[in-house]
Design a protein around this motif. Structure first.
Motif, PDB file in Angstrom:
ATOM      1  N   SER A   1      47.374 103.958  95.819  1.00  0.00           N
ATOM      2  CA  SER A   1      46.747 104.830  96.810  1.00  0.00           C
ATOM      3  C   SER A   1      45.239 104.633  96.769  1.00  0.00           C
ATOM      4  O   SER A   1      44.644 104.570  95.684  1.00  0.00           O
ATOM      5  CB  SER A   1      47.077 106.303  96.543  1.00  0.00           C
ATOM      6  N   LEU A   2      44.650 104.540  97.938  1.00  0.00           N
ATOM      7  CA  LEU A   2      43.200 104.428  98.060  1.00  0.00           C
ATOM      8  C   LEU A   2      42.698 105.577  98.935  1.00  0.00           C
ATOM      9  O   LEU A   2      43.334 105.914  99.941  1.00  0.00           O
ATOM     10  CB  LEU A   2      42.798 103.096  98.682  1.00  0.00           C
ATOM     11  N   ALA A   3      41.605 106.171  98.554  1.00  0.00           N
ATOM     12  CA  ALA A   3      41.079 107.311  99.301  1.00  0.00           C
ATOM     13  C   ALA A   3      39.564 107.220  99.420  1.00  0.00           C
ATOM     14  O   ALA A   3      38.888 106.650  98.550  1.00  0.00           O
ATOM     15  CB  ALA A   3      41.469 108.620  98.614  1.00  0.00           C
ATOM     16  N   MET A   4      39.054 107.790 100.481  1.00  0.00           N
ATOM     17  CA  MET A   4      37.595 107.884 100.652  1.00  0.00           C
ATOM     18  C   MET A   4      37.294 109.154 101.432  1.00  0.00           C
ATOM     19  O   MET A   4      38.005 109.502 102.377  1.00  0.00           O
ATOM     20  CB  MET A   4      37.041 106.674 101.388  1.00  0.00           C
ATOM     21  N   SER A   5      36.260 109.856 101.025  1.00  0.00           N
ATOM     22  CA  SER A   5      35.852 111.063 101.745  1.00  0.00           C
ATOM     23  C   SER A   5      34.333 111.142 101.802  1.00  0.00           C
ATOM     24  O   SER A   5      33.628 110.673 100.905  1.00  0.00           O
ATOM     25  CB  SER A   5      36.422 112.316 101.078  1.00  0.00           C
ATOM     26  N   LEU A   6      33.860 111.726 102.876  1.00  0.00           N
ATOM     27  CA  LEU A   6      32.440 111.989 103.093  1.00  0.00           C
ATOM     28  C   LEU A   6      32.341 113.463 103.438  1.00  0.00           C
ATOM     29  O   LEU A   6      32.838 113.895 104.480  1.00  0.00           O
ATOM     30  CB  LEU A   6      31.906 111.116 104.222  1.00  0.00           C
ATOM     31  N   THR A   7      31.735 114.252 102.562  1.00  0.00           N
ATOM     32  CA  THR A   7      31.756 115.708 102.716  1.00  0.00           C
ATOM     33  C   THR A   7      30.351 116.284 102.839  1.00  0.00           C
ATOM     34  O   THR A   7      29.370 115.672 102.411  1.00  0.00           O
ATOM     35  CB  THR A   7      32.465 116.366 101.528  1.00  0.00           C
ATOM     36  N   ASP A   8      30.293 117.459 103.438  1.00  0.00           N
ATOM     37  CA  ASP A   8      29.045 118.206 103.602  1.00  0.00           C
ATOM     38  C   ASP A   8      27.990 117.402 104.350  1.00  0.00           C
ATOM     39  O   ASP A   8      26.847 117.269 103.924  1.00  0.00           O
ATOM     40  CB  ASP A   8      28.505 118.679 102.246  1.00  0.00           C
ATOM     41  N   ILE A   9      28.397 116.883 105.493  1.00  0.00           N
ATOM     42  CA  ILE A   9      27.457 116.227 106.404  1.00  0.00           C
ATOM     43  C   ILE A   9      26.856 117.323 107.277  1.00  0.00           C
ATOM     44  O   ILE A   9      27.578 118.015 107.993  1.00  0.00           O
ATOM     45  CB  ILE A   9      28.179 115.194 107.291  1.00  0.00           C
ATOM     46  N   GLY A  10      25.567 117.507 107.231  1.00  0.00           N
ATOM     47  CA  GLY A  10      24.953 118.557 108.039  1.00  0.00           C
ATOM     48  C   GLY A  10      23.698 119.093 107.396  1.00  0.00           C
ATOM     49  O   GLY A  10      23.133 118.493 106.472  1.00  0.00           O
ATOM     50  N   SER A  11      23.250 120.250 107.862  1.00  0.00           N
ATOM     51  CA  SER A  11      21.998 120.820 107.370  1.00  0.00           C
ATOM     52  C   SER A  11      21.992 122.325 107.573  1.00  0.00           C
ATOM     53  O   SER A  11      22.825 122.884 108.284  1.00  0.00           O
ATOM     54  CB  SER A  11      20.795 120.188 108.085  1.00  0.00           C
ATOM     55  N   ILE A  12      21.029 122.966 106.931  1.00  0.00           N
ATOM     56  CA  ILE A  12      20.788 124.402 107.086  1.00  0.00           C
ATOM     57  C   ILE A  12      19.371 124.593 107.613  1.00  0.00           C
ATOM     58  O   ILE A  12      18.419 124.010 107.075  1.00  0.00           O
ATOM     59  CB  ILE A  12      20.947 125.155 105.751  1.00  0.00           C
ATOM     60  N   ASN A  13      19.233 125.389 108.655  1.00  0.00           N
ATOM     61  CA  ASN A  13      17.920 125.727 109.190  1.00  0.00           C
ATOM     62  C   ASN A  13      17.535 127.108 108.689  1.00  0.00           C
ATOM     63  O   ASN A  13      18.181 128.107 109.000  1.00  0.00           O
ATOM     64  CB  ASN A  13      17.948 125.701 110.721  1.00  0.00           C
TER      65      ASN A  13
END
Length: 424
Positions: A316-328
């Motif tokens: 099994s191979l996995a990839m994740s990209l989390t918490d893309i964004g910003s706080i104003n």
């Protein structure tokens, strides 16, 4: 000694709100972990125990925020509901959090009395990231899963973290201030002091696109799931020192020249009391008050290869990209900054005059408009090997070898400062 002690108070005045951030982290008060970790990852206890292989070892609701594609593989039951389960707590604090009261008087808004003993105690508490840590809780989680529609999940999670990474040259200098102020010079930069507290309310979805592919043994790909999440972020409080900062001490005739350059940004809600430093666990961290808001996203994929007759993927191979964004940040936004030089004359100078000189290095506090900070974006790449597929299994067991590479993609606390490789 009084003059040296007052000079050391410069250390506190450079960063007058460093310990105010302790208010953010009520979760951390009782923690006793010897090694502070930065990632918001303890919400998946199974994956944490499996060498921190979150992108491949998380399960069900625990996969939210780590790899939403795992939701597409299904959950233990069609409907899952959790309200502050004990396994949702994540705590990881440096040992100095057990002595937070020892720091309060020194770093309080009005300063405190510093003698040789307390100065050395405080400096020792700041060494080696001892005042770094994080805490998080999944307050609420609800998921609905069917093979036809995939898995939907609604979650409310609160996160808090602090990073206090001070140059050892700076700490060593003031640890032996009695001799160093008179005999030695100092040049220190790259102070990293940050604190972040926010709530996130997310909708996650995972779908399995390929399941039990019959031709997997010939073509490789046996299963494939994708996932994503969108979340509203309520920023409770922030404290951050800009990376371009420096402190210098150089010798001049009958004294020392001190130079400080830094910019410290902060934001907190109207209901926040910066003088309140709790010394016990309570639930005030579930604050509905906010000082900012933003939107974040998660993306993930997990694929299985070489599906066998027993319904398992060998790899099994996995990839994740989390918490893309910003706080104003928009409420109580302040900037404390300095770019100034002061000279202290040791001969013929009263302690009051020394203190007045050092006070200028505390900088200027200005109310500023809104500013933005990124979310703690993380990249994870995971690998899992089913040992039974290699003939290494034991009847009635399910052993896997797992590994993960994780790295932070932003400099904000909560995103790993140093890349990590985990094996389980």
């Amino acid at each position: 000694m009084a003059r040296f002690a007052s000079s050391v108070r410069l250390f506190a005045r450079f960063f007058p709100r460093t310990l105010v951030i302790a208010v953010f982290f009520i979760l951390l008060q009782g923690a006793s972990s010897l090694h502070a970790q930065e990632g918001y990852e303890h919400l998946s206890p199974l994956a944490h125990g499996a060498g921190r292989t979150y992108s491949v070892s998380s399960d069900g609701l625990d996969a939210v925020g780590l790899n939403p594609a795992i939701l597409g593989l299904g959950t233990p039951t069609i409907l899952q509901l959790s309200i502050i389960p004990i396994t949702s707590f994540g705590l990881s604090a440096g040992p100095s959090f057990r002595d937070v009261n020892a720091l309060t008087d020194i770093f309080g808004q009005n300063g405190g009395f510093v003698n040789d003993t307390t100065r050395k105690t405080v400096i020792d508490l700041l060494r080696d990231g001892k005042l770094s840590g994080r805490g998080d809780v999944r307050v609420f989680g609800l998921s609905y899963s069917t093979p036809a529609t995939g898995t939907f999940a609604l979650t409310w999670t609160t996160h808090a973290a602090i990073r206090a990474d001070l140059p050892s040259s700076f700490l060593d200098y003031f640890f032996n201030a009695e001799t160093n102020l008179a005999q030695a010079d100092l040049s220190a930069s790259n102070f990293d002091i940050q604190g972040l507290w926010y709530n996130e309310y997310g909708l996650s979805y995972g779908l399995q696109l390929i399941k039990d592919a019959k031709d997997s043994s010939d073509r490789g790909l046996g299963s494939l799931a994708i996932g994503g999440a969108v979340k509203y972020v309520g920023g409770v409080a922030y404290l951050g020192l800009d990376p371009d900062n420096t402190v210098q001490v150089t010798g001049v005739t009958n004294g020392k020249q001190l130079y400080a350059k830094y910019a410290l940004r902060e934001a907190y809600p109207d209901a926040f009391d910066p003088q309140h430093v709790p010394n016990r666990f309570d639930f005030s961290f579930l604050s509905s008050a906010t000082a900012g808001s933003g939107v974040g996203f998660d993306l993930g994929v997990i694929a299985g290869f070489f599906h066998n007759e027993k319904g398992k993927d060998a790899i099994s191979l996995a990839m994740s990209l989390t918490d893309i964004g910003s706080i104003n940040w928009t409420k109580n936004t302040y900037l404390r900054h300095a770019d100034t030089t002061k000279i202290i004359h040791f001969i013929g100078t009263s302690i009051t005059a020394v203190n007045d000189s050092l006070a200028a290095l505390a900088g200027k506090l200005d109310s500023v408009g809104s500013f933005s900070t990124p979310l703690p974006t993380m990249l994870r790449i995971g690998f899992a090997l089913d040992l039974e597929s290699l003939g290494l299994g034991i009847s009635g067991t399910n052993f896997r070898a797992v590994a993960e590479f994780a790295t932070g993609l932003t400099t904000v606390v909560g995103s790993l400062k140093n890349a990590r490789f985990g094996v389980g």
